[in-house]
Design a protein around this motif. Structure first.
Motif, PDB file in Angstrom:
ATOM      1  N   ARG A 407       0.831  -1.205   0.000  1.00 28.36           N
ATOM      2  CA  ARG A 407       0.000   0.000   0.000  1.00 28.36           C
ATOM      3  C   ARG A 407       0.863   1.250   0.000  1.00 28.36           C
ATOM      4  O   ARG A 407       0.534   2.248  -0.654  1.00 28.36           O
ATOM      5  CB  ARG A 407      -0.944  -0.007   1.209  1.00 28.36           C
ATOM      6  N   SER A 411       0.932   4.008  -3.029  1.00 25.95           N
ATOM      7  CA  SER A 411       0.581   5.413  -2.828  1.00 25.95           C
ATOM      8  C   SER A 411       1.619   6.334  -3.470  1.00 25.95           C
ATOM      9  O   SER A 411       1.352   7.496  -3.718  1.00 25.95           O
ATOM     10  CB  SER A 411       0.418   5.720  -1.342  1.00 25.95           C
ATOM     11  N   ALA A 448      -2.778   8.328   2.530  1.00 26.89           N
ATOM     12  CA  ALA A 448      -3.125   6.901   2.455  1.00 26.89           C
ATOM     13  C   ALA A 448      -3.231   6.272   3.849  1.00 26.89           C
ATOM     14  O   ALA A 448      -4.071   5.398   4.080  1.00 26.89           O
ATOM     15  CB  ALA A 448      -2.068   6.165   1.636  1.00 26.89           C
TER      16      ALA A 448
END
Ligand code: ASP
Ligand code: MG
Length: 452
Positions: A407, A411, A448
């Motif tokens: 993740r 981002s 994020a």
């Protein structure tokens, strides 16, 4: 409860401290009363360092004038907070400490030299004075309080200006002197930063040492919590100069705090709270101007929301050095040789990544870079890239949740990642990117993980 220099900067700040301690006593009437550790009033230690310097160059008059100014400042605060009855003995005690140091300055300046021991005696004056005043101000406002001379409690080695505590001896003294006061319901008020050798010579723990004192006393007394009262709300999820609206980090682990401290996010220096962490005592950072904010809790383990990072940090303007050698393939000793060059020029490297034939490192301080490169080129190909930056995502959760890494990388889509590293501790992911990309990268990571 430890109050830093800004939290005891003047009569107004000390009044806030009085109210915070009163609140603590009222909210927890059945608990033992807190032990209060204070720093010198803000900037006082700096002035005392200057006093010692003037003494060392024989400028006794100037040094004594500085001491007079400081004494006046303390007298002013004392007479604002303490009524006529208690003021005379307070001013006598503070005045005597100053007189003793002035006399020492006079004697020492004649020698055009100031011993480390004399330096410590001069530096210790700030905490002695602030703690005496706070203790008297507490009593004035009907807080049952007693001033304790930290030099009678905190036993250290003889390493003046950077003394190390003897924990066994200190805990014994703490039990003997502070323990009974607590049992009797008294708030012990002590100066941080200062101690004494077994022979009784005044020592200091090094600049910023009051947090250390608080952790030492807290560990000895096995308290439930150590509170470090300062002038910020706690640790933030990112540097507010880089990310517009960082959040407060509610809780983090000691190791996370250490990672972040390296990047300058040092509300307190983690090593100073080690005695507390070793005893599993949580340390909470609180704001004396906004005592209702929950602050940041540092514990041995931390406990962030699952799937989350704890905080971001960055270090700007670093240089990446790529070192490539075909001789590295299957060869041993290459890394030793390479790092020896950095050692020789006393240059620390921060991030290190390797492939089979190349090693990339980041260097924060380029002062010796030319020398380093000219040595490296004798056995490898070298390429330097300035204007880079380290972005670091810190979180104990990285260990348990393998999706965080992906993740984080996602981002940063389309931002060129020059180096990526995750150390075995798996407590942080480090990206090396162009310095110009830092605001964008930090904003995206922050969105994020902290703004969702
Ligand atoms: N007063 C000392 C200093 O300024 C210790 C402290 O405040 O923690 O370094
Ligand atoms: Mg401080």
């Amino acid at each position: 409860m430890k109050f830093g220099g800004t939290s005891v900067a003047d009569a107004e700040a000390m009044t806030r401290v009085i109210n915070i301690v009163k609140g603590q006593l009222e909210d927890h009437p059945d608990d033992p009363p807190p032990v209060v550790v204070v720093s010198a009033m803000s900037k006082v230690t700096d002035r005392l360092v200057e006093t010692a310097r003037l003494t060392s160059v024989g400028e006794a008059d100037q040094a004594v004038r500085l001491l007079r100014e400081l004494l006046d400042r303390h007298m002013g605060v004392a007479s604002t907070l303490v009524g006529p009855a208690a003021l005379a003995p307070l001013l006598a005690a503070v005045g005597k400490d100053f007189d003793d140091v002035s006399a020492l300055v006079g004697r020492t300046a004649l020698l055009n030299d100031v011993s480390p021991q004399a330096t410590d005696t001069i530096h210790a004056l700030g905490e002695l004075a602030s703690s005496r005043i706070v203790a008297a101000a507490f009593a004035e406002r009907s807080i049952p309080a007693a001033w304790v001379d930290s030099r009678a409690v905190l036993v250290t080695d003889t390493e003046h200006t950077a003394a190390m505590p003897d924990m066994d001896a200190t805990c014994r003294k703490t039990g003997e002197i502070v323990g009974p006061l607590r049992k009797a319901g008294q708030v012990a008020v002590m100066g941080g930063f200062i101690g004494a050798t077994p022979a009784g010579a005044t020592t200091t723990l090094g600049r910023g040492g009051s947090d250390y004192s608080a952790a030492i006393f807290g560990a000895c007394l096995n308290v439930d919590e150590i509170q470090i009262w300062t002038d910020v709300d706690g640790m933030l999820t990112a540097d507010p100069r880089v990310v517009g609206t960082p959040r407060l980090v509610p809780q983090l682990s000691f190791s996370e705090a250490s990672e972040l401290a390296y990047f300058g996010a040092k509300v307190l220096h983690p090593s100073t709270i080690l005695p507390a962490v070793a005893k599993d005592i949580p340390v909470r950072i609180l704001n004396s101007r906004r005592p209702d904010v929950a602050g940041t809790m540092i514990t041995a383990d931390g406990r962030a929301t699952s799937g989350q990072l704890t905080a971001l940090a960055c270090k700007r303007n670093v240089t990446v050095v790529d070192i490539t050698s075909t001789r590295m393939l299957m060869a041993h000793g290459f890394l030793r040789r390479l790092f020896e060059v950095f050692e020789r020029f006393r240059t620390p490297v921060d991030v290190v990544t390797t492939s089979e034939v190349s090693v990339s490192v980041t260097v924060d301080n380029p002062r010796r870079l030319e020398d380093i490169v000219s040595n490296l080129v004798t056995f490898a190909e070298v390429n330097c890239e300035p204007d880079m930056a380290i972005v670091c995502a810190v979180g104990e959760n990285l260990r348990a949740d393998p999706t965080i890494f992906g993740r984080a990388v996602n981002s940063l889509d389309r931002i060129p990642l020059r180096l990526v590293s995750q150390a075995a501790s798996r407590r942080n992911i480090t990206f090396v990117i162009r310095d110009a990309d830092v605001p964008e990268a930090m904003a995206r990571l922050h969105a994020a993980f902290f703004e969702a």
